[in-house]
Write a protein that holds these residues in place. Structure first.
Motif, PDB file in Angstrom:
ATOM      1  N   VAL A   1      11.520  -2.833   2.399  1.00 16.63           N
ATOM      2  CA  VAL A   1      10.283  -2.675   1.625  1.00 16.63           C
ATOM      3  C   VAL A   1      10.375  -3.456   0.317  1.00 16.63           C
ATOM      4  CG1 VAL A   1       8.846  -1.011   0.371  1.00 16.63           C
ATOM      5  CG2 VAL A   1       9.660  -0.487   2.676  1.00 16.63           C
ATOM      6  N   SER A   2      11.487  -3.343  -0.378  1.00 21.81           N
ATOM      7  CA  SER A   2      11.666  -4.062  -1.646  1.00 21.81           C
ATOM      8  C   SER A   2      11.580  -5.570  -1.427  1.00 21.81           C
ATOM      9  CB  SER A   2      13.019  -3.727  -2.268  1.00 21.81           C
ATOM     10  OG  SER A   2      13.050  -2.379  -2.660  1.00 21.81           O
ATOM     11  N   THR A   3      12.213  -6.043  -0.363  1.00 17.48           N
ATOM     12  CA  THR A   3      12.191  -7.478  -0.068  1.00 17.48           C
ATOM     13  C   THR A   3      10.787  -7.931   0.299  1.00 17.48           C
ATOM     14  OG1 THR A   3      14.493  -7.430   0.665  1.00 17.48           O
ATOM     15  CG2 THR A   3      13.148  -9.279   1.427  1.00 17.48           C
ATOM     16  N   ALA A   4      10.072  -7.139   1.087  1.00 16.50           N
ATOM     17  CA  ALA A   4       8.702  -7.493   1.472  1.00 16.50           C
ATOM     18  C   ALA A   4       7.810  -7.614   0.241  1.00 16.50           C
ATOM     19  CB  ALA A   4       8.142  -6.455   2.440  1.00 16.50           C
ATOM     20  N   ILE A   5       7.941  -6.678  -0.678  1.00 13.02           N
ATOM     21  CA  ILE A   5       7.112  -6.710  -1.893  1.00 13.02           C
ATOM     22  C   ILE A   5       7.532  -7.862  -2.796  1.00 13.02           C
ATOM     23  CG2 ILE A   5       6.511  -5.448  -4.006  1.00 13.02           C
ATOM     24  CD1 ILE A   5       6.603  -2.886  -2.251  1.00 13.02           C
TER      25      ILE A   5
ATOM     26  N   LEU B   1       0.824  -1.206   0.000  1.00 13.73           N
ATOM     27  CA  LEU B   1       0.000   0.000   0.000  1.00 13.73           C
ATOM     28  C   LEU B   1       0.859   1.257   0.000  1.00 13.73           C
ATOM     29  CD1 LEU B   1      -2.902  -0.857   2.478  1.00 13.73           C
ATOM     30  CD2 LEU B   1      -2.856  -1.043   0.007  1.00 13.73           C
ATOM     31  N   ALA B   2       1.891   1.263   0.816  1.00 13.09           N
ATOM     32  CA  ALA B   2       2.755   2.447   0.888  1.00 13.09           C
ATOM     33  C   ALA B   2       3.456   2.698  -0.445  1.00 13.09           C
ATOM     34  CB  ALA B   2       3.770   2.288   2.009  1.00 13.09           C
ATOM     35  N   ALA B   3       3.951   1.648  -1.078  1.00 15.63           N
ATOM     36  CA  ALA B   3       4.639   1.808  -2.360  1.00 15.63           C
ATOM     37  C   ALA B   3       3.675   2.302  -3.434  1.00 15.63           C
ATOM     38  CB  ALA B   3       5.286   0.492  -2.780  1.00 15.63           C
ATOM     39  N   ALA B   4       2.471   1.758  -3.445  1.00 11.92           N
ATOM     40  CA  ALA B   4       1.481   2.183  -4.430  1.00 11.92           C
ATOM     41  C   ALA B   4       1.068   3.643  -4.202  1.00 11.92           C
ATOM     42  CB  ALA B   4       0.259   1.280  -4.378  1.00 11.92           C
ATOM     43  N   GLU B   5       0.921   4.029  -2.942  1.00  8.02           N
ATOM     44  CA  GLU B   5       0.463   5.379  -2.628  1.00  8.02           C
ATOM     45  C   GLU B   5       1.552   6.432  -2.829  1.00  8.02           C
ATOM     46  OE1 GLU B   5      -1.017   4.901   1.349  1.00  8.02           O
ATOM     47  OE2 GLU B   5      -2.660   3.622   0.660  1.00  8.02           O
ATOM     48  N   THR B   6       2.801   6.071  -2.539  1.00 11.80           N
ATOM     49  CA  THR B   6       3.889   7.050  -2.649  1.00 11.80           C
ATOM     50  C   THR B   6       4.545   7.045  -4.019  1.00 11.80           C
ATOM     51  OG1 THR B   6       5.526   5.495  -1.784  1.00 11.80           O
ATOM     52  CG2 THR B   6       4.403   6.923  -0.177  1.00 11.80           C
ATOM     53  N   GLY B   7       4.407   5.949  -4.760  1.00 18.60           N
ATOM     54  CA  GLY B   7       4.971   5.880  -6.102  1.00 18.60           C
ATOM     55  C   GLY B   7       6.396   5.368  -6.181  1.00 18.60           C
TER      56      GLY B   7
ATOM     57  N   ALA C   1       8.116   4.809   0.107  1.00 19.14           N
ATOM     58  CA  ALA C   1       7.344   3.921   0.979  1.00 19.14           C
ATOM     59  C   ALA C   1       8.141   3.590   2.231  1.00 19.14           C
ATOM     60  CB  ALA C   1       6.976   2.646   0.228  1.00 19.14           C
ATOM     61  N   ALA C   2       9.433   3.353   2.063  1.00 20.86           N
ATOM     62  CA  ALA C   2      10.296   3.039   3.204  1.00 20.86           C
ATOM     63  C   ALA C   2      10.334   4.212   4.179  1.00 20.86           C
ATOM     64  CB  ALA C   2      11.699   2.695   2.719  1.00 20.86           C
ATOM     65  N   ARG C   3      10.458   5.416   3.662  1.00 18.05           N
ATOM     66  CA  ARG C   3      10.453   6.596   4.535  1.00 18.05           C
ATOM     67  C   ARG C   3       9.130   6.714   5.283  1.00 18.05           C
ATOM     68  NH1 ARG C   3      13.188   8.590   0.098  1.00 18.05           N
ATOM     69  NH2 ARG C   3      11.344   9.588  -0.783  1.00 18.05           N
ATOM     70  N   LYS C   4       8.031   6.474   4.582  1.00 16.13           N
ATOM     71  CA  LYS C   4       6.711   6.565   5.196  1.00 16.13           C
ATOM     72  C   LYS C   4       6.546   5.537   6.315  1.00 16.13           C
ATOM     73  CE  LYS C   4       1.792   6.282   4.146  1.00 16.13           C
ATOM     74  NZ  LYS C   4       0.771   6.199   3.113  1.00 16.13           N
ATOM     75  N   LEU C   5       7.087   4.341   6.087  1.00 18.20           N
ATOM     76  CA  LEU C   5       6.943   3.258   7.064  1.00 18.20           C
ATOM     77  C   LEU C   5       8.035   3.251   8.125  1.00 18.20           C
ATOM     78  CD1 LEU C   5       5.993   0.395   4.583  1.00 18.20           C
ATOM     79  CD2 LEU C   5       4.451   1.641   6.125  1.00 18.20           C
TER      80      LEU C   5
END
Length: 101
Positions: free
Chosen positions: A34-38, A12-18, A23-27
């Motif tokens: 984040v890359s590994t999780a996705i 969700l964070a990656a999709a919302e932030t682009g 996304a990593a900064r947001k989380l």
């Protein structure tokens, strides 16, 4: 194939932030987490969730559908946590009745 809430939050964070780095900064995580999780989520689901051919990742059609379901699931998870917190604090459910002539 049991996606974790952390994987769904990363999606969700990656999709919302682009981007994965935003996304990593947001989380509050590193970009590699984040890359590994996705990437692991994509492996677990057997789907490509992002098109990475351009500078910024874009949700695929499957990614858009999974994003919608992940949003619902995370909202339900937050609701569950809120209810559990209320119960632990001794707050009872509220019932409101309205009577009309």
């Amino acid at each position: 194939m049991n996606p974790s809430l952390e994987q769904l939050k990363a999606l969700l964070a990656a999709a919302e932030t682009g981007s994965f780095s935003a996304a990593a900064r947001k989380l509050g995580k590193s970009q590699s987490v984040v890359s590994t999780a996705i990437a692991n989520l994509e492996i677990d689901l057997g789907l490509a969730l992002f098109d990475r051919s351009a500078r910024y990742p874009v949700l695929t059609e499957a990614g858009t559908r999974i994003h919608q379901e992940a949003s619902i699931l995370l909202a339900q998870s937050e609701r569950l946590q809120a209810i559990a917190g209320e119960l632990a604090a001794g707050i009872e459910s509220r019932l409101t009745l309205a009577i009309d002539d």
